[in-house]
Structures are given as structure tokens and as C-alpha cells.
Design an enzyme around this catalytic site. Structure first.
Site, mmCIF file in Angstrom:
data_model
loop_
_atom_site.group_PDB
_atom_site.id
_atom_site.type_symbol
_atom_site.label_atom_id
_atom_site.label_comp_id
_atom_site.label_asym_id
_atom_site.label_seq_id
_atom_site.Cartn_x
_atom_site.Cartn_y
_atom_site.Cartn_z
ATOM 1 N N PRO A 91 0.810 -1.231 0.000
ATOM 2 C CA PRO A 91 0.000 0.000 0.000
ATOM 3 C C PRO A 91 0.835 1.269 0.000
ATOM 4 C CG PRO A 91 -0.122 -1.098 2.139
ATOM 5 C CD PRO A 91 0.558 -2.040 1.210
ATOM 6 N N GLU A 118 2.121 -7.487 9.324
ATOM 7 C CA GLU A 118 2.266 -6.045 9.485
ATOM 8 C C GLU A 118 3.057 -5.405 8.358
ATOM 9 O OE1 GLU A 118 1.742 -2.319 11.146
ATOM 10 O OE2 GLU A 118 0.775 -4.239 11.617
ATOM 11 N N ARG A 156 -3.385 -8.909 -20.548
ATOM 12 C CA ARG A 156 -4.313 -8.568 -21.627
ATOM 13 C C ARG A 156 -3.678 -7.650 -22.671
ATOM 14 N NH1 ARG A 156 -7.096 -3.944 -21.469
ATOM 15 N NH2 ARG A 156 -9.004 -4.892 -22.263
ATOM 16 N N ASP A 171 -8.962 1.360 -24.740
ATOM 17 C CA ASP A 171 -9.497 1.273 -23.387
ATOM 18 C C ASP A 171 -9.377 2.597 -22.650
ATOM 19 O OD1 ASP A 171 -10.289 -1.347 -23.415
ATOM 20 O OD2 ASP A 171 -8.374 -2.117 -22.717
#
Length: 248
Positions: A91, A118, A156, A171
Site C-alpha cells: 500500500p 504487518e 491482456r 481502453d
């Protein structure tokens, strides 16, 4: 392309790797996909891969030994000496974007590390990985779902994976803008008709309509993207008029 995922839960990838577009790409030999349990590289009799953090604090931290050993084993088995891109799903990492997917799709070998607990021992970040990626400003229980997101987005883009090679090019985000609206049969559904221009057969007008709709949708939903988009002076003037219309 070869993609290896280091995870404590390889079973999570069984269905993902064998289904839909990813499964077809693997069957065609376009991509090799493998999930590896890095617990197998633990150097202690209990096969533990985590330990308490130095300095105290809550949670457990992934040890460096099994992660380093797993990556080094993969590199030793490679036929070529080229170093893979080693990606830490985290993150705290760089936000994953379509541009990053296009960059990674040019690589021969990706190794994705999925953490739990953690966090990671900092030496993994400093001396092993080449990239840290995040799929959003939130925290999940592990890196597996983010890794699946990256893999699906990258695979893809590989030549021969999609039936229509232009799909990936048009896209949303590939052009820097959100994609234009799509319609299909029937031409009228519950009194809602397909825009006349799309059934006109005039491809020049259709292209213009799609570009304008793409600009308009981006203006309404993601105006921040317009700051970096490559637009003509005519398009910027047109957008200014649209903004004025919206404010009146």
C-alpha cells in the site's frame, strides 16, 4: 512472458490462472503463470516466515531469508541472465496505472511478492525489489488480490491475448482519457435509441463523436486526467465551452 507470484496462499491463484483471458493466454503459450509458496524457502524447522519487529510494536514482519531465497532460486533457474522485475505489492508503493501496465507488458519476466502480516523487513525493499506497487489508498489482508489485478491488466496487453487487438489501445486510460460510450443491438430498447451517428455508416463522424464523448466523460468524471492529456487547441476550446454550459 513469464510471471511468478510469491505467496503464502498459492491456492488463491488456481482458478484465476486457469479461467477466462488469463487461462486462454496460458494455453496459447503467450504467458507462463505460476504461484509459489515462499514458505518452502524458510530456513527453520517450523517453516516460519515472520517474526516480531525489532523495537516493539504490534503485528508480525515478514523475514527476509525466505523471500530472498525464493527470488534467487527463480533467477538461478532462468535460461537467460536477464534480471526479472521484482515487484512488491504494498500500500506504500507507486499507484498502479495503465501506463505502468503498458511498461510491465514489455518485460520478459515479472516476479510479484505478496505480503501478509504487518509488513516486510525493510531489506527486502532496499536490496531485492525493483518496484513497489499499490492498487489504491487502502489496506487489504494480503497482496494476492492486488497481484491478480496487476497480472490481469498486464497480460491482456500482450500480443495475441485479446481477440481484437485494438481493444487494449482504446481502453479507458490507454489514451489518457476515459473511453467513449458503447452500444449494441437492438437499436431501440425500451424507447431508448442508439445515437443516430453510430448507425449512420459515416466513420469520420463516428470517430469525431467518440472523441467528443470521451472528452466529455473525462470532464465529468475525471477532470484531473485532462491536465496531462494530449489535446489539440480545438479540443481544449471545445472543453471550455462544455464547462461553461455545465456551470449555467
Amino acid at each position: 512472458m513469464r510471471i511468478d507470484v510469491l505467496t503464502l496462499f498459492p491456492e488463491m491463484f488456481d482458478g484465476v490462472f486457469g479461467a477466462s483471458i488469463l487461462g486462454k493466454a496460458r494455453d496459447k503459450g503467450i504467458v507462463s503463470l505460476e504461484a509459489i509458496n515462499f514458505r518452502e524457502y524458510s530456513n527453520n524447522k517450523h517453516n516460519t516466515v515472520d517474526d516480531y519487529p525489532y523495537g516493539g510494536g504490534g503485528g508480525m514482519v515478514l523475514k527476509p531469508e525466505p523471500v530472498f531465497a525464493a527470488v534467487e532460486d527463480l533467477m538461478a533457474k532462468k535460461e537467460s541472465g536477464a534480471r526479472p522485475r521484482v515487484i512488491l505489492m504494498c500500500p506504500q508503493g507507486e499507484s498502479f496505472t495503465q501506463k505502468k501496465a503498458e511498461e510491465l507488458a514489455k518485460e520478459e519476466h515479472l516476479v510479484l511478492i505478496c505480503g501478509h502480516y504487518e509488513g516486510y523487513d525493510e531489506r527486502i525493499r532496499e536490496y531485492l525489489v525493483t518496484d513497489e506497487l499499490s492498487i489504491g489508498d487502502y489496506v487489504l489482508t494480503g497482496g494476492e488480490i492486488p497481484a491478480m489485478t496487476v497480472i490481469d491488466s498486464v497480460v491482456r496487453l500482450l500480443p495475441g491475448v485479446l481477440g481484437n487487438e485494438t481493444s487494449a489501445v482504446t481502453d479507458s486510460y490507454s489514451t489518457g482519457l476515459l473511453e467513449y460510450p458503447h452500444y449494441t443491438r437492438p437499436p431501440v430498447f425500451r424507447d431508448w435509441a442508439v445515437p443516430d451517428v453510430l448507425v449512420s455508416g459515416n466513420h469520420a463522424k463516428i470517430d469525431t463523436w467518440r472523441r467528443e464523448q470521451s472528452l466529455l466523460r473525462t470532464l465529468k468524471r475525471r477532470p484531473d486526467l485532462l491536465e496531462k492529456a494530449e489535446l489539440t487547441d480545438k479540443e481544449r476550446k471545445w472543453l471550455t465551452l462544455q464547462e461553461q454550459d455545465q456551470s449555467t
